[in-house]
Design a protein around this motif. Structure first.
Motif, PDB file in Angstrom:
ATOM      1  N   VAL A  93       0.849  -1.188   0.000  1.00 13.54           N
ATOM      2  CA  VAL A  93       0.000   0.000   0.000  1.00 13.54           C
ATOM      3  C   VAL A  93       0.889   1.244   0.000  1.00 13.54           C
ATOM      4  N   ARG A  94       0.669   2.106  -0.990  1.00 12.28           N
ATOM      5  CA  ARG A  94       1.382   3.387  -1.062  1.00 12.28           C
ATOM      6  C   ARG A  94       0.371   4.519  -1.035  1.00 12.28           C
ATOM      7  N   ARG A  95       0.849   5.723  -0.832  1.00 16.41           N
ATOM      8  CA  ARG A  95      -0.041   6.875  -0.755  1.00 16.41           C
ATOM      9  C   ARG A  95       0.290   7.870  -1.858  1.00 16.41           C
ATOM     10  N   ALA A  96      -0.720   8.617  -2.283  1.00 17.80           N
ATOM     11  CA  ALA A  96      -0.516   9.614  -3.332  1.00 17.80           C
ATOM     12  C   ALA A  96      -1.488  10.767  -3.124  1.00 17.80           C
ATOM     13  N   ARG A  97      -1.089  11.933  -3.593  1.00 16.34           N
ATOM     14  CA  ARG A  97      -1.975  13.100  -3.554  1.00 16.34           C
ATOM     15  C   ARG A  97      -1.747  13.938  -4.808  1.00 16.34           C
ATOM     16  N   GLY A  98      -2.700  14.771  -5.117  1.00 13.46           N
ATOM     17  CA  GLY A  98      -2.544  15.728  -6.206  1.00 13.46           C
ATOM     18  C   GLY A  98      -2.171  15.073  -7.519  1.00 13.46           C
ATOM     19  N   GLY A  99      -1.083  15.601  -8.123  1.00 17.13           N
ATOM     20  CA  GLY A  99      -0.631  15.102  -9.418  1.00 17.13           C
ATOM     21  C   GLY A  99      -0.201  13.649  -9.374  1.00 17.13           C
ATOM     22  N   GLU A 100       0.350  13.202  -8.241  1.00 16.14           N
ATOM     23  CA  GLU A 100       0.743  11.790  -8.121  1.00 16.14           C
ATOM     24  C   GLU A 100      -0.474  10.880  -8.247  1.00 16.14           C
ATOM     25  N   TRP A 101      -1.575  11.288  -7.614  1.00 11.72           N
ATOM     26  CA  TRP A 101      -2.791  10.496  -7.693  1.00 11.72           C
ATOM     27  C   TRP A 101      -3.332  10.467  -9.123  1.00 11.72           C
ATOM     28  N   ARG A 102      -3.292  11.613  -9.791  1.00 11.66           N
ATOM     29  CA  ARG A 102      -3.793  11.664 -11.169  1.00 11.66           C
ATOM     30  C   ARG A 102      -2.954  10.778 -12.086  1.00 11.66           C
ATOM     31  N   LYS A 103      -1.647  10.791 -11.906  1.00  7.50           N
ATOM     32  CA  LYS A 103      -0.788   9.949 -12.748  1.00  7.50           C
ATOM     33  C   LYS A 103      -1.011   8.465 -12.460  1.00  7.50           C
ATOM     34  N   ALA A 104      -1.210   8.140 -11.191  1.00  7.83           N
ATOM     35  CA  ALA A 104      -1.495   6.738 -10.847  1.00  7.83           C
ATOM     36  C   ALA A 104      -2.801   6.288 -11.497  1.00  7.83           C
ATOM     37  N   GLY A 105      -3.752   7.213 -11.597  1.00  6.12           N
ATOM     38  CA  GLY A 105      -5.035   6.880 -12.194  1.00  6.12           C
ATOM     39  C   GLY A 105      -4.977   6.642 -13.683  1.00  6.12           C
ATOM     40  N   GLU A 106      -3.877   7.006 -14.321  1.00  7.19           N
ATOM     41  CA  GLU A 106      -3.728   6.776 -15.752  1.00  7.19           C
ATOM     42  C   GLU A 106      -3.236   5.368 -16.062  1.00  7.19           C
ATOM     43  N   LEU A 107      -2.743   4.665 -15.043  1.00  5.60           N
ATOM     44  CA  LEU A 107      -2.290   3.285 -15.235  1.00  5.60           C
ATOM     45  C   LEU A 107      -3.483   2.339 -15.150  1.00  5.60           C
TER      46      LEU A 107
END
Length: 249
Positions: A93-107
């Motif tokens: 389990v990793r954490r993300a916010r902002g742009g990191e979350w948006r980039k993760a959502g593209e995978l």
């Protein structure tokens, strides 16, 4: 927030119905190792509640396991999930916010939402093959709190009971509740799985009372035993998967 070595061990002695995935431990260790990545959205201004994050993480694992891309013989994720289940069942389990979350959502993956939590689960990847968008995300150092004490679990829903004697970080616990949900899923028959999936996997995560814990771990229900690489001692019972369909067998 959790280690790549978080592994659900089979109860000892294991109930006969519980699948010994990959055979003996040494057999599983000798196979190519995969990990199931989960990313929790953690914005500074509005972090999710801890219990909601734990429940959403468990539902995310179940959502992936029931997805046609996994269950169909020719599903695009089926081969990777099979390879993952034939080896050690690792979740990170990793954490993300902002742009990191948006980039993760593209995978490729699936985002599951709770009341306040958002968790994205991805198909298994090789242990040393993290995409750069996920590899840079932080693993440790985050804690979550509940805005209020969780009330009793809703009547009739599966409950993932946490060991009252253990202290675990939020991410470690999210991985453990994912393990417990997966163990319950393995033990259900096709009709029970279909019913649970069609109702959007209702479940609750609660901490067991010290008096109830011994009965919960008496071998009737699936128990997650941690490998002990991080935070807690090897063999520790972390979570019991108490699905109503598994009681009284």
């Amino acid at each position: 927030m959790s280690s790549p070595n978080d592994v659900p061990e089979l109860p000892s002695p294991a109930p006969a119905a519980l699948p010994a995935v990959g055979g003996h431990a040494e057999d599983r260790d000798s196979r190519d190792q995969y990990v199931l990545p989960l990313v929790v959205r953690l914005e500074k201004a509005e972090p999710p509640g801890r219990t909601d994050a734990l429940e959403t993480s468990a539902r995310a694992v179940l959502t992936l396991l029931s997805d046609p891309r996994v269950t169909a013989g020719d599903g695009e994720w089926a081969e990777r999930v099979k390879a993952w289940e034939d080896a050690r069942i690792r979740k990170v389990v990793r954490r993300a916010r902002g742009g990191e979350w948006r980039k993760a959502g593209e995978l490729p993956g699936i985002t599951v939402t709770g009341e306040s939590a958002e968790v994205r689960v991805f198909p298994p990847i090789p242990l040393d093959g993290w995409p750069k968008e996920l590899a840079k995300l932080q693993v440790s150092g985050t804690e979550l709190d509940d805005p209020a004490e969780p009330g009793p679990a809703p009547e009739g829903v599966p409950v993932l009971w946490l060991n009252p004697e253990l202290e675990m970080s939020a991410g470690k616990t999210m991985a453990q509740t994912g393990h417990a949900a997966q163990l319950a899923w393995w033990e259900l028959d096709d009709a029970q799985r279909k019913e649970w999936a069609e109702s959007d996997f209702p479940l609750a995560v609660r901490t067991a009372s010290a008096t109830d814990w011994p009965a919960l771990t008496d071998g009737r229900l699936p128990v997650v035993r941690d490998a002990g690489f991080t935070e807690i001692a090897p063999g520790s019972c972390t979570v019991v998967a108490d699905h109503p369909a598994l009681r009284g067998r």
